[in-house]
Design a protein around this motif. Structure first.
Motif, PDB file in Angstrom:
ATOM      1  N   GLN A  46      14.637  79.803  87.123  1.00 18.87           N
ATOM      2  CA  GLN A  46      14.390  78.792  86.794  1.00 18.87           C
ATOM      3  C   GLN A  46      13.067  78.682  85.852  1.00 18.87           C
ATOM      4  O   GLN A  46      12.840  77.956  85.265  1.00 18.87           O
ATOM      5  N   TYR A  47      12.240  79.741  85.943  1.00 21.83           N
ATOM      6  CA  TYR A  47      10.987  79.949  85.279  1.00 21.83           C
ATOM      7  C   TYR A  47      11.545  80.102  83.943  1.00 21.83           C
ATOM      8  O   TYR A  47      12.052  81.024  83.408  1.00 21.83           O
ATOM      9  N   ARG A  48      10.806  79.480  83.009  1.00 15.36           N
ATOM     10  CA  ARG A  48      11.383  79.519  81.790  1.00 15.36           C
ATOM     11  C   ARG A  48      10.390  80.030  80.677  1.00 15.36           C
ATOM     12  O   ARG A  48      10.387  80.761  79.775  1.00 15.36           O
ATOM     13  N   GLY A  49       8.811  79.766  81.350  1.00 15.12           N
ATOM     14  CA  GLY A  49       7.816  80.042  80.266  1.00 15.12           C
ATOM     15  C   GLY A  49       6.463  80.004  81.208  1.00 15.12           C
ATOM     16  O   GLY A  49       6.508  79.279  82.322  1.00 15.12           O
ATOM     17  N   VAL A  50       5.624  80.828  80.710  1.00 18.61           N
ATOM     18  CA  VAL A  50       4.223  80.681  81.573  1.00 18.61           C
ATOM     19  C   VAL A  50       3.503  80.909  80.549  1.00 18.61           C
ATOM     20  O   VAL A  50       3.195  81.982  79.554  1.00 18.61           O
ATOM     21  N   ALA A  51       1.907  80.296  80.720  1.00 18.85           N
ATOM     22  CA  ALA A  51       0.730  80.781  79.829  1.00 18.85           C
ATOM     23  C   ALA A  51      -0.519  80.749  80.493  1.00 18.85           C
ATOM     24  O   ALA A  51      -0.547  79.973  81.444  1.00 18.85           O
ATOM     25  N   CYS A  52      -1.284  81.360  79.984  1.00 18.40           N
ATOM     26  CA  CYS A  52      -2.637  81.559  80.526  1.00 18.40           C
ATOM     27  C   CYS A  52      -3.712  81.203  79.389  1.00 18.40           C
ATOM     28  O   CYS A  52      -3.745  81.755  78.364  1.00 18.40           O
ATOM     29  N   LEU A  53      -4.557  80.106  79.818  1.00 23.90           N
ATOM     30  CA  LEU A  53      -5.533  79.638  78.917  1.00 23.90           C
ATOM     31  C   LEU A  53      -7.133  79.738  79.148  1.00 23.90           C
ATOM     32  O   LEU A  53      -7.343  79.554  80.456  1.00 23.90           O
ATOM     33  N   ASN A  54      -7.785  79.935  78.558  1.00 27.47           N
ATOM     34  CA  ASN A  54      -9.232  80.201  78.665  1.00 27.47           C
ATOM     35  C   ASN A  54      -9.959  78.765  78.986  1.00 27.47           C
ATOM     36  O   ASN A  54      -9.401  77.614  79.101  1.00 27.47           O
ATOM     37  N   GLN A  55     -11.219  78.773  79.236  1.00 31.50           N
ATOM     38  CA  GLN A  55     -12.208  77.662  79.432  1.00 31.50           C
ATOM     39  C   GLN A  55     -12.032  76.558  78.264  1.00 31.50           C
ATOM     40  O   GLN A  55     -12.251  75.437  78.539  1.00 31.50           O
ATOM     41  N   GLN A  56     -11.683  77.152  77.167  1.00 26.65           N
ATOM     42  CA  GLN A  56     -11.715  76.117  75.867  1.00 26.65           C
ATOM     43  C   GLN A  56     -10.183  75.782  75.704  1.00 26.65           C
ATOM     44  O   GLN A  56      -9.971  75.139  74.536  1.00 26.65           O
ATOM     45  N   GLY A  57      -9.346  76.147  76.276  1.00 23.79           N
ATOM     46  CA  GLY A  57      -7.936  75.787  76.241  1.00 23.79           C
ATOM     47  C   GLY A  57      -6.911  76.771  75.224  1.00 23.79           C
ATOM     48  O   GLY A  57      -6.197  76.674  74.836  1.00 23.79           O
ATOM     49  N   LEU A  58      -7.725  77.933  74.924  1.00 28.13           N
ATOM     50  CA  LEU A  58      -7.185  78.782  73.954  1.00 28.13           C
ATOM     51  C   LEU A  58      -6.341  79.742  74.760  1.00 28.13           C
ATOM     52  O   LEU A  58      -6.734  80.341  75.810  1.00 28.13           O
ATOM     53  N   LEU A  59      -5.194  80.077  74.101  1.00 31.70           N
ATOM     54  CA  LEU A  59      -4.190  80.992  74.734  1.00 31.70           C
ATOM     55  C   LEU A  59      -4.508  82.205  74.852  1.00 31.70           C
ATOM     56  O   LEU A  59      -5.049  83.042  73.852  1.00 31.70           O
ATOM     57  N   LEU A  60      -4.625  82.849  76.077  1.00 32.40           N
ATOM     58  CA  LEU A  60      -4.951  84.121  76.360  1.00 32.40           C
ATOM     59  C   LEU A  60      -3.638  85.097  76.475  1.00 32.40           C
ATOM     60  O   LEU A  60      -3.592  86.330  76.068  1.00 32.40           O
ATOM     61  N   GLY A  61      -2.540  84.406  76.927  1.00 29.95           N
ATOM     62  CA  GLY A  61      -1.324  85.176  77.219  1.00 29.95           C
ATOM     63  C   GLY A  61      -0.248  84.211  77.495  1.00 29.95           C
ATOM     64  O   GLY A  61      -0.567  83.388  77.870  1.00 29.95           O
ATOM     65  N   ALA A  62       0.921  84.547  76.983  1.00 29.35           N
ATOM     66  CA  ALA A  62       2.218  83.820  77.112  1.00 29.35           C
ATOM     67  C   ALA A  62       3.428  84.676  77.343  1.00 29.35           C
ATOM     68  O   ALA A  62       3.482  85.706  76.671  1.00 29.35           O
ATOM     69  N   ARG A  63       4.284  84.139  78.202  1.00 28.89           N
ATOM     70  CA  ARG A  63       5.707  84.881  78.283  1.00 28.89           C
ATOM     71  C   ARG A  63       6.734  83.639  78.196  1.00 28.89           C
ATOM     72  O   ARG A  63       6.360  82.686  78.855  1.00 28.89           O
ATOM     73  N   GLY A  64       7.803  83.934  77.579  1.00 26.40           N
ATOM     74  CA  GLY A  64       8.932  83.013  77.666  1.00 26.40           C
ATOM     75  C   GLY A  64       8.950  81.833  76.644  1.00 26.40           C
ATOM     76  O   GLY A  64       7.923  82.008  75.680  1.00 26.40           O
ATOM     77  N   ASP A  65       9.346  80.981  77.003  1.00 28.85           N
ATOM     78  CA  ASP A  65       9.539  79.411  76.335  1.00 28.85           C
ATOM     79  C   ASP A  65       8.372  78.718  76.487  1.00 28.85           C
ATOM     80  O   ASP A  65       8.240  77.942  77.548  1.00 28.85           O
ATOM     81  N   VAL A  66       7.218  78.712  75.646  1.00 28.65           N
ATOM     82  CA  VAL A  66       6.007  78.177  75.827  1.00 28.65           C
ATOM     83  C   VAL A  66       5.608  77.113  74.597  1.00 28.65           C
ATOM     84  O   VAL A  66       5.990  77.497  73.604  1.00 28.65           O
ATOM     85  N   PRO A  67       5.725  75.845  74.936  1.00 28.20           N
ATOM     86  CA  PRO A  67       5.517  74.950  73.474  1.00 28.20           C
ATOM     87  C   PRO A  67       4.257  75.287  72.900  1.00 28.20           C
ATOM     88  O   PRO A  67       3.242  75.621  73.434  1.00 28.20           O
ATOM     89  N   GLN A  68       4.326  74.847  71.715  1.00 23.98           N
ATOM     90  CA  GLN A  68       3.086  74.899  70.772  1.00 23.98           C
ATOM     91  C   GLN A  68       1.847  74.219  71.055  1.00 23.98           C
ATOM     92  O   GLN A  68       0.891  74.660  70.844  1.00 23.98           O
TER      93      GLN A  68
END
Length: 121
Positions: A46-68
């Motif tokens: 069921q896991y479709r996507g995962v994202a890791c963001l820094n303190q400013q909300g900038l994307l550090l890493g992502a996998r799968g279906d992650v919205p823009q």
């Protein structure tokens, strides 16, 4: 505090990701973070996507279906953390397209996207 099993698994991984990324920020650690994100995505169909963001909300890493607009979830997690200054709340909610679980800890935000299950009518 009671946490659903899937959510508990996801929360376990944010601790690992935070640890890996908060070490020296070099290519090796970035690769390890990507490896953990990939592993988390593979934990449950069921896991479709995962994202890791820094303190400013900038994307550090992502996998799968992650919205823009994934940075918006950082704002939600930050506002929730402000309401509970002595802890790090876990937010879970459902939209028409997906279920979302987010957790902020040590300046990082982990956002997990799950497929929704149709409601019984």
């Amino acid at each position: 505090r009671r946490v659903h099993g899937d959510t508990h698994n996801a929360l376990h991984y944010i601790d690992i990701i935070v640890l890996v990324y908060s070490l020296k920020r070099n290519k090796k650690n970035k690769a390890k973070m990507d490896e953990y994100l990939k592993r988390l995505i593979g934990k449950n169909p069921q896991y479709r996507g995962v994202a890791c963001l820094n303190q400013q909300g900038l994307l550090l890493g992502a996998r799968g279906d992650v919205p823009q607009n994934v940075s918006l979830y950082h704002s939600l997690a930050s506002n929730a953390a402000a309401l509970q200054p002595n802890g790090s709340p876990c937010l879970a909610f459902e939209t028409n397209q997906r279920s979302v679980v987010l957790k902020q800890k040590h300046g990082l935000t982990l956002v997990l996207f799950k497929s929704t299950t149709p409601l019984a009518r």
